[in-house]
Design an enzyme around this catalytic site. Sequence first.
Site, short mmCIF file in Angstrom:
data_model
loop_
_atom_site.label_atom_id
_atom_site.label_comp_id
_atom_site.label_asym_id
_atom_site.label_seq_id
_atom_site.Cartn_x
_atom_site.Cartn_y
_atom_site.Cartn_z
N LYS A 95 0.82 -1.21 0.00
CA LYS A 95 0.00 0.00 0.00
C LYS A 95 0.85 1.26 0.00
O LYS A 95 2.04 1.26 0.26
CB LYS A 95 -0.97 -0.03 1.19
CG LYS A 95 -2.09 -1.04 0.95
CD LYS A 95 -3.32 -0.79 1.77
CE LYS A 95 -4.46 -1.69 1.28
NZ LYS A 95 -5.66 -1.54 2.11
N ARG A 102 -3.75 -10.18 4.60
CA ARG A 102 -4.08 -10.28 3.17
C ARG A 102 -2.91 -9.70 2.39
O ARG A 102 -2.62 -8.51 2.50
CB ARG A 102 -5.38 -9.51 2.91
CG ARG A 102 -5.87 -9.49 1.49
CD ARG A 102 -7.18 -8.69 1.42
NE ARG A 102 -7.64 -8.56 0.05
CZ ARG A 102 -7.26 -7.60 -0.78
NH1 ARG A 102 -6.39 -6.66 -0.37
NH2 ARG A 102 -7.73 -7.55 -2.01
#
Length: 370
Positions: free
Chosen positions: A305, A340
Amino acid sequence: MTDRLYLMPIGLAASPQVEEGDCVRLAGGLVYAHRFAAVVRRGGKVVSRDRFTPDGAAEAFARLPDALGPEAEAQWAALRTTHTPLQLGARTIRLDQPQVAGILNVTPDSFSDGGKFLENPEEGAAHAARMLEAGAAMVDIGGESTRPGAAAVWEGDEIARVVPAVEYCAAMGAAICVDTRRAGVMNAALDAGAHMANDVSGMRQDPNMIDLVAARGCPVVIMHAPGSGDDLHADGDYDDVVFDVFDWLAARRDAAIAAGIAREKIALDPGLGFGKTLADNLALMNALPLFHALGQPLMIGASRKRMIGALSDEAAAHQRLGGSVALALRAMEAGAQIVRVHDVAETVQARNIWRGLRDAALTDFSMLPA
């Protein structure tokens, strides 16, 4: 004004023997907490913070306003809840240790893989197989990019992307989670062999999603995102991001239960990167142990991210492996049940080393009191 309570673990222990048993095993996992803070917020502002250890919990709760007593007991029980395994088809996913969910994006505009798994289903199937062989407990399939500025996808297009991926993963015997905010997509995915929903809108955008999940009886991940329309990143204004996200997830958990979704089938995700600044994301990562007070398993998605690039000289998405593993380990240290990730093999290896260290600490009898 209504007071809100938050029981926050603020001191973790390597093992219970380090603190002579004065510890809580967080969420039935491999992480122990020794010190806690009972934080009271009123009108969006913290008005008190009382620190205690498990042996002093009853006295700390007695010092709270009377109206907060039931909530204190509920959160204290939630922190110590041992979660039942998730049953995803023939696969049983234990939640007493960290599990890895491998990401399979079947979109033309994925920030991490450039759409190659959509354009080449054989490559997508091979990637899913590699993740499973590397130790992924489940495959998380997404057919819509939810990065900031991404265009919304028509439901029919999303179904056409997701269903073939579900089918080839189901043929491998995989446990399958589908990342979608549309009931029609989830229904088609379940019919094709999927087992679990992962709704990044918290089952708010499509009013039929909550009823579908209840009717089909599948587990669901409820993720926090501040935007209520197509732009999930909008409206990211917080009095305190940690407590505001906690309250939001509590409300969505309660709405799901009221709609008929079994509590043991609900997992929660604080939504790193969705309508949150770098400071917000770091605050949430540092406060992850608090979210066990909601009484649900936690899924954390920090892989590749933007926050990693922001902290590492604007590294591109494909250059964020080190940061992704660091954040996954941080989530494990906080007791998160599922991480995840894109890079399954590396994360599973890191998890296994972490697990070995935890096991060694728990069996190190040299730390027992004389």
